[in-house]
Design an enzyme around this catalytic site. Structure first.
Site, PDB file in Angstrom:
ATOM      1  N   SER A   1      37.282  73.156  55.884  1.00  0.00           N
ATOM      2  CA  SER A   1      37.644  72.881  57.272  1.00  0.00           C
ATOM      3  C   SER A   1      36.389  72.792  58.147  1.00  0.00           C
ATOM      4  O   SER A   1      35.512  71.972  57.891  1.00  0.00           O
ATOM      5  CB  SER A   1      38.620  73.959  57.772  1.00  0.00           C
ATOM      6  OG  SER A   1      39.185  73.596  59.010  1.00  0.00           O
TER       7      SER A   1
ATOM      8  N   ASP B   1      48.003  67.215  55.539  1.00  0.00           N
ATOM      9  CA  ASP B   1      47.155  68.018  56.424  1.00  0.00           C
ATOM     10  C   ASP B   1      47.291  67.496  57.854  1.00  0.00           C
ATOM     11  O   ASP B   1      46.906  66.373  58.154  1.00  0.00           O
ATOM     12  CB  ASP B   1      45.701  67.920  55.962  1.00  0.00           C
ATOM     13  CG  ASP B   1      44.787  68.919  56.654  1.00  0.00           C
ATOM     14  OD1 ASP B   1      45.113  69.326  57.785  1.00  0.00           O
ATOM     15  OD2 ASP B   1      43.758  69.281  56.067  1.00  0.00           O
TER      16      ASP B   1
ATOM     17  N   HIS C   1      46.882  71.873  55.249  1.00  0.00           N
ATOM     18  CA  HIS C   1      45.509  72.292  55.495  1.00  0.00           C
ATOM     19  C   HIS C   1      45.153  73.579  54.745  1.00  0.00           C
ATOM     20  O   HIS C   1      44.018  73.749  54.294  1.00  0.00           O
ATOM     21  CB  HIS C   1      45.298  72.492  57.001  1.00  0.00           C
ATOM     22  CG  HIS C   1      43.867  72.620  57.412  1.00  0.00           C
ATOM     23  ND1 HIS C   1      42.960  71.586  57.285  1.00  0.00           N
ATOM     24  CD2 HIS C   1      43.166  73.662  57.953  1.00  0.00           C
ATOM     25  CE1 HIS C   1      41.777  71.971  57.728  1.00  0.00           C
ATOM     26  NE2 HIS C   1      41.871  73.232  58.128  1.00  0.00           N
TER      27      HIS C   1
END
Length: 408
Positions: free
Chosen positions: A216, A317, A349
């Site tokens: 991320s 995601d 995610h």
């Protein structure tokens, strides 16, 4: 979450762990025993005073940063609901998190808060295999957290799993916003990588087999570090580590083109004003976007110094769209960098990084990373094939509920 990170760091500072026989004694500090009761009393009083002073300083820092962050966030509906969602999410997965936390704080195979620099967050955690009879491959991991709530302990589940397969993991902590902005984060991570490259042999790691991984926001920061380092080397600047020391980069659910994501993040609660403050203004978005950086004409020589880049992304995601990784891979191909995209159909995610590992059993992402690292080691591959199934850490019903209310 920033408060929790600093609190966890404080706890880590006041705990000690036994030394592994296979790790050089010189790498660890041992308090010398006082020679008399009087000296012991004086020492304990001094130690207690130092801890009280440190706790007071940490409390002041946390309070000041919390108020500063609140001044940026205000009373926005989206971030408040997401914060509440995050709290509920953590409660649902608490059975699994408690087991991982117990390992993190009490396992003799975890070296917490190794200092790599002079800033308060310049610490990293090391996850070591049970037996180090030869130099082991190393994964340098940079956690996510929306550039605001990142903390090195978030990588403990990954560290635990990889170390069980004879891979050393170094989870790098870095200054979060508002303690620092993106430039500080990039500087911290680069310094942490430098420390690993120069010192990991002291812990049984192989400095010739280092792999960089980020998830991320961590994928964004570490990819920025990698591209910037290549640019520095191509210009002949003095560097403390080289991109040639990184065998591959794994980017998990990352953001690589910031101008394309400003509106998306704003709609999800990371408001434009906050995001631009983190990224040091709108004029800095391009210079902290790896996809844009590699296309710059001045970076033509630098791109050939980049290692193999592997981007992993879930098709479902919603925090960072799949197109972010797709576009970056396409751009890397155009400029001549070896890169590939691994698409995980239906994954969100956090599925790849949290939910799937908590389920135990087969883990596609984890197996992919291990297989790549052990590709040229027949003995390690044979050992991986014989490894028992991974243990489930949380009930499926709780994972499904957490997945539905996840703010990410």
């Amino acid at each position: 979450m920033e408060n929790q990170g600093d609190t966890a760091h404080l706890l880590a500072r006041v705990s000690t762990l036994p030394t592994l026989p296979s790790i050089p004694y010189s790498n660890y500090q041992r308090r010398r025993k006082p020679s008399s009761k009087t000296k012991s009393t004086i020492y304990n009083q001094g130690s207690f005073s130092r801890e009280i002073g440190h706790a007071a300083a940490e409390t002041y820092l946390i309070t000041r940063l919390s108020f500063k962050l609140l001044s940026y966030l205000g009373l926005g509906y989206r971030w408040i609901t997401r914060f509440l969602g995050l709290a509920l999410y953590a409660m649902l997965l608490m059975p699994g998190f408690i087991q991982v936390a117990f390992y993190y704080f009490f396992s003799p195979l975890v070296r917490r808060s190794v200092v790599y620099g002079d800033q308060p967050r310049n610490r990293l955690d090391l996850y070591l295999p049970a037996k180090i009879d030869s130099p082991k491959p190393v994964v340098v991991f940079v956690t996510g957290g929306a550039w605001i709530i990142g903390y090195k302990a978030w990588g403990s589940l990954l560290g635990k799993q990889l170390s069980e397969h004879d891979i050393i993991v170094a989870c790098i902590d870095y200054r979060n916003f508002p303690q620092g902005t993106i430039g500080d984060m990039v500087e911290d991570v680069s310094q942490g990588i430098s420390f690993v490259c120069s010192s990991i042999a002291d812990y049984g790691g192989d400095p010739n087999r280092i792999y960089l991984t980020g998830q991320s926001a961590g994928a964004h920061i570490s990819s920025c570090v990698l591209v910037r380092q290549a640019i520095k080397e191509s210009r002949g600047e003095t560097v403390s580590w080289s991109t040639s020391q990184i065998k591959a980069f794994f980017g998990l659910s990352g953001a690589y083109n910031l101008p394309n994501l400003v509106d998306h993040f704003n709609n999800r609660g990371l408001y434009r004003s906050i995001f631009l403050s983190i990224m040091e203004g709108e004029e800095s978005l391009q210079k902290f976007s790896p996809e844009i950086m590699v296309q710059d004409r001045s970076s033509k020589a630098a791109v050939h110094l980049l290692p193999h880049i592997i981007l992993c992304h879930g098709s479902s995601d919603s925090s960072i769209p799949l197109d972010s990784s797709k576009a970056f891979v396409d751009t890397l191909h155009r400029v001549g960098v070896q890169a590939e995209l691994i698409l995980y159909d239906g994954k969100t995610h956090l599925d790849l990084f949290i939910h799937d590992p908590l389920r135990g059993g087969k883990d596609d992402l984890f197996d992919c990373i291990v297989a790549y690292i052990h590709a040229n080691d027949k003995e390690a591959l044979a050992k991986d094939a014989m490894a028992p199934p991974r243990k489930r850490l949380a009930p499926e019903i709780l994972i499904k509920l957490a997945r539905r209310i996840s703010p990410f």
